[in-house]
Motif scaffolding. Structure first.
Motif, short mmCIF file in Angstrom:
data_model
loop_
_atom_site.label_atom_id
_atom_site.label_comp_id
_atom_site.label_asym_id
_atom_site.label_seq_id
_atom_site.Cartn_x
_atom_site.Cartn_y
_atom_site.Cartn_z
N ASN A 173 -32.40 39.96 41.15
CA ASN A 173 -32.22 39.61 42.56
C ASN A 173 -30.74 39.41 42.87
OD1 ASN A 173 -31.47 36.91 41.88
ND2 ASN A 173 -33.61 36.29 41.86
N PRO A 174 -30.33 39.40 44.15
CA PRO A 174 -28.91 39.29 44.50
C PRO A 174 -28.22 38.07 43.90
CG PRO A 174 -30.19 39.94 46.42
CD PRO A 174 -31.17 39.64 45.34
N ALA A 175 -28.90 36.93 43.82
CA ALA A 175 -28.29 35.73 43.26
C ALA A 175 -27.95 35.93 41.79
CB ALA A 175 -29.22 34.52 43.44
N THR A 176 -28.86 36.54 41.03
CA THR A 176 -28.61 36.79 39.60
C THR A 176 -27.50 37.81 39.42
OG1 THR A 176 -30.95 36.34 39.13
CG2 THR A 176 -29.69 37.51 37.45
N ARG A 177 -27.48 38.83 40.25
CA ARG A 177 -26.43 39.85 40.17
C ARG A 177 -25.06 39.22 40.42
NH1 ARG A 177 -28.58 45.31 41.00
NH2 ARG A 177 -26.43 45.91 41.48
N SER A 178 -24.96 38.40 41.45
CA SER A 178 -23.67 37.76 41.76
C SER A 178 -23.24 36.84 40.63
CB SER A 178 -23.79 36.97 43.06
OG SER A 178 -24.09 37.81 44.14
N ARG A 179 -24.20 36.14 40.04
CA ARG A 179 -23.88 35.23 38.94
C ARG A 179 -23.33 36.00 37.73
NH1 ARG A 179 -28.35 32.52 35.46
NH2 ARG A 179 -27.09 31.49 33.88
N ILE A 180 -23.93 37.13 37.41
CA ILE A 180 -23.46 37.95 36.29
C ILE A 180 -22.06 38.49 36.56
CG2 ILE A 180 -23.86 40.13 35.06
CD1 ILE A 180 -26.87 39.57 35.31
N VAL A 181 -21.84 39.00 37.78
CA VAL A 181 -20.53 39.56 38.12
C VAL A 181 -19.46 38.47 38.08
CG1 VAL A 181 -19.18 40.63 39.96
CG2 VAL A 181 -21.48 41.45 39.48
N HIS A 182 -19.78 37.28 38.57
CA HIS A 182 -18.81 36.19 38.53
C HIS A 182 -18.47 35.81 37.08
CE1 HIS A 182 -17.45 31.92 38.79
NE2 HIS A 182 -16.74 32.43 39.78
N PHE A 183 -19.45 35.89 36.20
CA PHE A 183 -19.21 35.61 34.78
C PHE A 183 -18.19 36.60 34.22
CE2 PHE A 183 -20.16 36.35 30.30
CZ PHE A 183 -20.13 35.06 29.79
N ILE A 184 -18.33 37.88 34.61
CA ILE A 184 -17.38 38.90 34.14
C ILE A 184 -16.01 38.67 34.76
CG2 ILE A 184 -16.90 41.37 34.05
CD1 ILE A 184 -19.95 41.83 34.24
N LEU A 185 -15.97 38.41 36.06
CA LEU A 185 -14.70 38.19 36.74
C LEU A 185 -13.93 37.02 36.14
CD1 LEU A 185 -15.81 38.57 40.48
CD2 LEU A 185 -14.55 40.22 39.12
N SER A 186 -14.64 36.02 35.65
CA SER A 186 -13.99 34.82 35.10
C SER A 186 -13.42 35.03 33.71
CB SER A 186 -15.00 33.66 35.06
OG SER A 186 -15.49 33.36 36.33
N ARG A 187 -13.73 36.19 33.08
CA ARG A 187 -13.31 36.39 31.69
C ARG A 187 -12.51 37.66 31.45
NH1 ARG A 187 -17.16 32.95 32.02
NH2 ARG A 187 -17.55 31.42 30.36
N VAL A 188 -12.24 38.41 32.48
CA VAL A 188 -11.47 39.64 32.32
C VAL A 188 -9.98 39.32 32.31
CG1 VAL A 188 -10.82 41.79 33.49
CG2 VAL A 188 -13.22 41.19 33.23
N GLU A 189 -9.26 39.95 31.40
CA GLU A 189 -7.83 39.69 31.19
C GLU A 189 -6.99 40.41 32.24
OE1 GLU A 189 -4.55 40.74 27.72
OE2 GLU A 189 -6.70 40.82 27.27
N TYR A 190 -5.84 39.79 32.60
CA TYR A 190 -4.91 40.45 33.52
C TYR A 190 -3.48 40.46 33.01
CZ TYR A 190 -3.72 35.69 35.07
OH TYR A 190 -3.33 34.38 35.12
N ALA A 191 -3.19 39.70 31.96
CA ALA A 191 -1.82 39.68 31.41
C ALA A 191 -1.84 39.01 30.05
CB ALA A 191 -0.86 38.94 32.35
N THR A 192 -0.78 39.27 29.26
CA THR A 192 -0.58 38.62 27.97
C THR A 192 0.87 38.14 27.90
OG1 THR A 192 -2.20 40.07 26.92
CG2 THR A 192 -0.72 38.84 25.47
N LYS A 193 1.04 36.83 27.64
CA LYS A 193 2.38 36.25 27.58
C LYS A 193 2.48 35.38 26.35
CE LYS A 193 5.74 33.70 30.37
NZ LYS A 193 5.97 32.97 31.64
N ASN A 194 3.48 35.70 25.49
CA ASN A 194 3.69 34.96 24.24
C ASN A 194 2.43 34.94 23.39
OD1 ASN A 194 6.33 34.35 25.09
ND2 ASN A 194 5.63 32.49 26.14
N ASN A 195 1.78 36.10 23.30
CA ASN A 195 0.55 36.27 22.52
C ASN A 195 -0.61 35.42 23.04
OD1 ASN A 195 1.71 38.13 20.73
ND2 ASN A 195 2.56 36.46 19.46
#
Length: 873
Positions: A173-195
């Motif tokens: 359902n839409p609520a579960t889909r949004s929850r899964i996508v937010h989980f991914i958005l919260s853990r995807v990398e955007y930069a690396t600084k000083n390892n």
């Protein structure tokens, strides 16, 4: 040079890849899909085009663009699909629509241990005997259809065929889909600084790289969606739940949970249950209040105060040094009449009832919560589905040995580091609590000093207006102004401490979101408890208790004479304090929570309408709504639990408190619903097993409430002294009346003081006629007695009776609470049977399916073996 060229090349490749996903708005304002009309929008990211930003340096804009592009490319690598659309109203804004394909949903549903349907629920439920009555207040089932019940199990891709999948598009359902996508958005990398890896949408929002991130509402709340594929659940929620016309209707909790998730669903379930339980408390409270109103005319001690031949001839001693003058007891006539309403036998009955009521409320809520855990599939949520916070994962640099698994795992700090953090956080909380106590002491100093000024000025300026003089006494003016100042100080300190509590909790670095919220809840409530209740505790248990007597008053800080109670007693003043704080708090919260978002949205819509009359898509409509905030429902819970404290802790001073709370909560439910449905962006649906740390907090309040109400009746009201006088001191050997009576009570409870015994520091400037004595509220021997100005035998009888009353009342109520807690199990037998039945059937179903697959496979192998043997022969 080569690295720079490579970096520019990588930027151009990423830009080209992302630009390929940009499309124009197709003119369908209610669409919830990509431009192809097939892929559903599960989340929306909003950013400002860096080329059109003028507020930052060019180098900063390039860094922000680089981080955003890396982040979006990593989202694509994670399996998500993106589509960008430029804003209709503001060309600088870009909306990135996010879609999770079937494979991504299945993968992360297994990672998150999300429970999904196996087969329809075949358990038969018995209708309650009260179903016919509750049906009158339910939402029409033809409008909001009841959700079909399923047996569920944690999702596994290997067992996909076992799950009840009729349509892949609606399985999640839409609520579960949004929850899964937010989980991914919260853990995807955007930069690396000083390892050290930097990741998560929250940090990108904090740094301004993205302006917003939210799931979409499915329609307008004013009308049904024009998209035939949209169920218009938001419109139905507004019409059947949030609209004021539904104030007496039951809430569609399953529908709320489906749209907003379990966390919001459990809040409204708790608030509705609390409000329903208040009905019984309000009825009893109104009954006790009416009893006080009906019996006030038979209040003998109040009649004596108002009698010109008794109270009119009693001259009272000054209540402050020098500037205060003598006064007549009849001044307190009006307040004594009001006090008869609240300080009656009905108050005692109501205090005992509320001690039992709060136990019933908590025990029945546990049962209701257990039912919701089963119905909403959160019984084993904390054990399986709770994920580590991204902020915690980012700091996991230390390696330790897990005692259970005997394997190495990464943690953000060592045992010593954790101890240092906890010590610092505890010290910070204690410091702020001491700061609150210091502000309370400042209010007390204000009361002591201002009372002198009011005593000197009010008697001069209103001496000719007798009608005003009855109500505007120095004590009343001091109490009202101090309560208003106390309320302002409370609100200011709330604003400051909110930020401090968040900083302390962030530094503490809890592991999961539940741990984070529980830690923040505990800190905030400790602060709010001291902030809101300290002034009430002072009036109830300290004011007027340690004042000495006119010849030897007790001074506070060696300078200020301790404050005495209002001539009518401190109970009426406590009621005034409660009314001002509770009423002011309710008004302030409504302004802050409802009026401000409404005004902001109104201004935003007006500005948008002034700029353009174009058709606006759903994602742009939602962007102009208010964000819900990081703390979500925290302040809603806090507001209600603080109210719960006022209703239970000090209810002996104001029996109408449950009625006022009931009226407030009936409005609060609809206001919160209206606010969520119409003024705020859709929250990310979250799981929640229960109401968290608020449950033990309310249990602590319930235990403390028995003590505070017993002490209010014993030490703040005059009920015990009146009972002692009636049964012991109105008849021989101490009294002169032939039968038990309340006549003569006032004269017996006012001690005599010789004005010649005044010290120079406290002697009033103006003497009172030719009288050589005055009276004061205390139980002491008169001048000329061998123990003059010492406490008399009546005083010790009263003290013994008060202590005995507290012990008896506490033990009786605690014993009844224990019996109730024992007789009412936390989980009903019906719910236990359902849980066991579901586990049995799900295990059987999965086991039988596995056996069928094994038999089918083994059968094919057996047939091949037989065929091979036959061919050999």
């Amino acid at each position: 040079m080569v690295l720079k060229v490579f970096s520019n090349l990588a930027d151009s490749v990423i830009s080209a890849m992302l630009l390929a996903f940009q499309v124009d708005f197709d003119g369908k304002p209610d669409s919830l899909f990509f431009s192809d009309g097939q892929r559903r929008i599960d989340f929306v990211l909003v950013y400002e085009d860096e080329r059109k930003k003028m507020t930052h340096k060019r180098s900063d804009r390039k860094k922000q663009k680089r981080k955003r592009q890396v982040y979006e490319s990593n989202l694509i690598n994670s399996g998500l699909q993106l589509e960008a659309t430029r804003s209709v109203l503001d060309e600088k804004l870009i909306f990135v629509k996010v879609h999770a394909p079937w494979e991504v949903l299945c993968t992360y549903a297994e990672v998150l241990h999300i429970k999904l349907p196996l087969q329809p629920d075949d358990l038969k439920t018995r209708d309650s005997a009260f179903n016919w009555f509750s049906r009158l207040f339910r939402v029409d089932e033809n409008i909001i259809k009841p959700e079909q019940e399923f047996f569920t199990a944690p999702f596994q891709k290997e067992l996909l065929s076992n799950f009840y999948i009729q349509d892949k598009d609606t399985f999640f359902n839409p609520a579960t889909r949004s929850r899964i996508v937010h989980f991914i958005l919260s853990r995807v990398e955007y930069a690396t600084k000083n390892n050290v890896k930097k990741f998560g949408i929250n940090k990108l929002l904090d740094t301004g790289i993205y302006k917003a991130a939210f799931p979409l509402h499915d329609s307008s709340f004013r009308h049904l969606s024009t998209d035939p594929n949209c169920p218009s659940e938001r419109y139905l929620l507004y019409r059947e739940w949030a609209h004021p016309k539904n104030i007496f209707k039951l809430q569609p909790l399953d529908f709320i949970r489906k749209y907003y998730g379990e966390k919001i669903g459990i809040y409204f379930a708790w608030l509705g249950f609390y409000t329903n339980m208040l009905i019984m408390a309000a009825i009893v409270g109104v009954g006790c209040f009416l009893y006080g109103c009906l019996t006030k005319d038979n209040c003998t001690w109040s009649q004596e105060v108002c009698d010109p031949n008794i109270g009119g001839k009693i001259i009272m001693c000054p209540q402050c040094d020098k500037v205060c003058t003598y006064w007549n007891l009849t001044i307190t006539c009006e307040s004594s009449k009001k006090l008869c309403i609240f300080d009656s036998f009905g108050t005692l009955v109501f205090a005992v009832f509320m001690g039992i009521w709060v136990t019933l409320f908590l025990e029945f809520w546990k049962r209701r919560q257990a039912e919701l855990e089963y119905e909403w599939d959160t019984v084993e949520y904390l054990e399986q589905e709770e994920q580590v916070r991204p902020e915690y994962e980012a700091r996991c640099t230390h390696v330790v040995m897990n005692e259970i698994t005997q394997q190495e795992e990464h943690v953000p700090y060592t045992a010593c580091g954790k101890c240092i953090r906890m010590t610092f956080c505890t010290s910070a909380v204690i410091f702020w609590i001491l700061l609150i106590i210091a502000s309370v002491i400042g209010i007390i100093v204000y009361r002591l000093s201002v009372f002198l000024a009011f005593s000197a000025t009010l008697s001069q300026h209103i001496s000719g207006t007798e009608a005003i003089r009855k109500y505007l006494t120095p004590q009343t003016a001091t109490s009202v102004t101090a309560s208003l100042i106390s309320f302002i100080v409370i609100m200011v300190l709330n604003i400051i401490y909110e930020k401090v509590a968040i900083l302390i909790t962030d530094f503490e670095l809890p592991r999961t979101q539940t741990d984070y919220e529980n830690s923040l809840t505990t800190k905030m409530f400790l602060f709010q408890f001291v902030n809101y209740y300290s002034s009430c505790f002072y009036i109830a248990f300290f004011k007027g208790k340690f004042v000495g007597h006119p010849g030897n008053p007790v001074y506070w800080l060696g300078k200020y004479r301790n404050e005495e109670c209002d001539p009518g007693g401190c109970l009426l003043e406590l009621t005034t304090q409660l009314a001002i704080i509770v009423g002011g708090k309710a008004i302030w919260n409504n302004i802050q929570e409802v009026l401000l978002p409404w005004v902001k949205n109104l201004i935003g819509r007006y500005c948008a309408a002034a700029r353009s009359q174009k058709v606006i898509p759903r994602w742009e409509h939602d962007y102009h709504l208010q964000p819900i905030g990081k703390l979500g429902l925290f302040y809603e819970y806090l507001e209600m639990v603080i109210q719960f404290g006022f209703v239970t802790l000090f209810v002996a001073s104001f029996p109408l408190a449950p009625l006022l709370a009931l009226i407030n909560n009936m409005l609060e439910i609809r206001l919160d619903a209206w606010k969520l449905t119409t003024q705020f962006r859709r929250m990310v649906p979250q799981k929640a097993q229960d109401i968290g740390a608020w449950q033990p907090i309310m249990q602590g309040i319930a235990i403390l409430a028995v003590v505070t109400n017993a002490m209010i009746i014993a030490f703040t009201s005059d009920m015990i002294p009146r009972l002692v006088y009636y049964w012991s001191f109105s008849v021989p050997p101490y009294g002169s009346h032939s039968s038990h009576t309340m006549k003569g009570y006032i004269n017996s409870t006012l001690s005599v003081f010789n004005i010649s015994d005044f010290k120079n520091a406290s002697k009033p400037f103006s003497p009172w006629f030719v009288n050589q004595t005055c009276r004061y509220r205390d139980l002491r021997y008169p001048p000329g007695h061998q123990h003059q100005y010492e406490h008399n035998i009546y005083y010790w009888h009263v003290i013994a009776a008060k202590l005995a009353f507290i012990i008896v009342m506490e033990h009786v109520i605690y014993f009844v609470k224990f019996i109730i807690s024992y007789l009412i199990p936390d989980v009903s037998q019906k719910t236990k049977s359902k849980v066991k039945r579901e586990k049995y059937l799900t295990q059987k179903l999965l086991h039988e399916n596995d056996l069928k697959i094994v038999k089918k496979t083994m059968g094919k192998i057996a047939n091949k073996i037989i065929q091979g043997v036959d061919s050999t022969f």
